[in-house]
Design an enzyme around this catalytic site. Sequence first.
Site, PDB file in Angstrom:
ATOM      1  N   GLU A   1      47.757  26.965  67.901  1.00 53.26           N
ATOM      2  CA  GLU A   1      48.521  25.766  68.258  1.00 53.26           C
ATOM      3  C   GLU A   1      49.702  25.579  67.311  1.00 53.26           C
ATOM      4  O   GLU A   1      50.864  25.497  67.728  1.00 53.26           O
ATOM      5  CB  GLU A   1      47.602  24.558  68.192  1.00 53.26           C
TER       6      GLU A   1
ATOM      7  N   ASP B   1      44.137  15.145  71.228  1.00 51.24           N
ATOM      8  CA  ASP B   1      44.740  16.037  72.223  1.00 51.24           C
ATOM      9  C   ASP B   1      45.483  15.229  73.282  1.00 51.24           C
ATOM     10  O   ASP B   1      46.574  15.616  73.723  1.00 51.24           O
ATOM     11  CB  ASP B   1      43.665  16.882  72.912  1.00 51.24           C
TER      12      ASP B   1
END
Length: 416
Positions: free
Chosen positions: A98, A297
């Site tokens: 990420e 998230d």
Amino acid sequence: MKKTIYIIIGVSVLVVLTVLFFVFSGSRLFKSSAWESGKHINFFVKFGIADEEEVRAKVQSTYQQLFFGNEMTQRLFYETADGDGFISSIDSRDIRSEGMSYGMIIAVMMDDKDTFDKLWTFAKNRMQHQDGEKKGYFAWQLRNEAPYVMLDPYSAPDGEEYFVMALLFAGKRWGNGSGIYDYETEANDILHAMVHKEPSRTISPMIDPEHKQIVFSPNPPAAGFTDPSYHLPAFYELWVRWAKEDNELWNEVARVSRDYFTLAAHPETGLFTEYASFDGKPYKVSFNSSSHLSAFDSFRVIQNIAVDHLWFATDERAVEAVNKLLGFYAAQPTIVAVYSHDGKPKVNYGSPALVAMNAVGATISTEDFAKRFVEELWAQPTPAGRWRYYNGLLHMLGLLHVSGEFKIYGNPELRE
């Protein structure tokens, strides 16, 4: 007398039509999409918050702090003894696909090829599987100290998605080199693996063949649900145009993701959960206590919706979704980081990352409170200290999008 009446009626009709245009055109107040016009709007300037020079200075100083600031308290980018580099998750002492892919796409937008190549070299050589059933996929987690051992060989597909987009933008902006620096070839190889991975009991494609959605992780049973923040229709639209294969598939995946935002949003609050089933229902797992909640998230979903609309403006439901979600936050006495799906606060602290993502959402909002969210990002200090990894990266992405500096390199209409 009749002439005067006709003039009054004519003016009245014109006024009504003008009002109706702005009501029903929603965010099309920006007139045309970035893809159509080649123009990326600086919303800090548009809202009268800062001038162009002030915005450029803030974007540059934020990048300098997060990538090259004090090693102990500010920076996220570190070089290795071998000359490559990585983005470090400071609080968890690891390196994540990420963060690496975010770092690369930020470097492209900042025109920093040297940093981009150092990050890509690290990711390619130390994170990407070169053989076996995981070939082409990236391990999502490494230790952030030499020899940078893999802590988890499995993948988090948002990393692959951002790696692909960063590489394509790099090829479009700087041109392709040779070997691993043939950026567009590398991007297409990753896309091929994401779609065409031969499924088994231990591995799967990253795009679910039946539901046409990005999976949470391509290792069953984690391939049986999704993460709403992994849905990136703006990226898929570009892959329709630029990928060497599966272009019609990416068109369908983009359409499904836009529909999915409606499925997964709570009907009253507009909130999204961290994980969700393919039909949009909150999905609870044992390894993440926030999986069925609107949490970290989830911050990114509003960005994904807004960027898709800014770039392509194909789905007016995006405006409704953003207005509902920001309306929920605007009504809160204090905005916190974690809520139940129906809007009950679960913690007593906020998040700079959420501030940044809500500001991106505000760029397509038609509500009066939109400016407030952009102002909050402008006033927010660059995250530093222990929690600067996620907060800092999303803060930087937010600044790039809201300032109009996150551009579609490769768009033939692009005006720099």
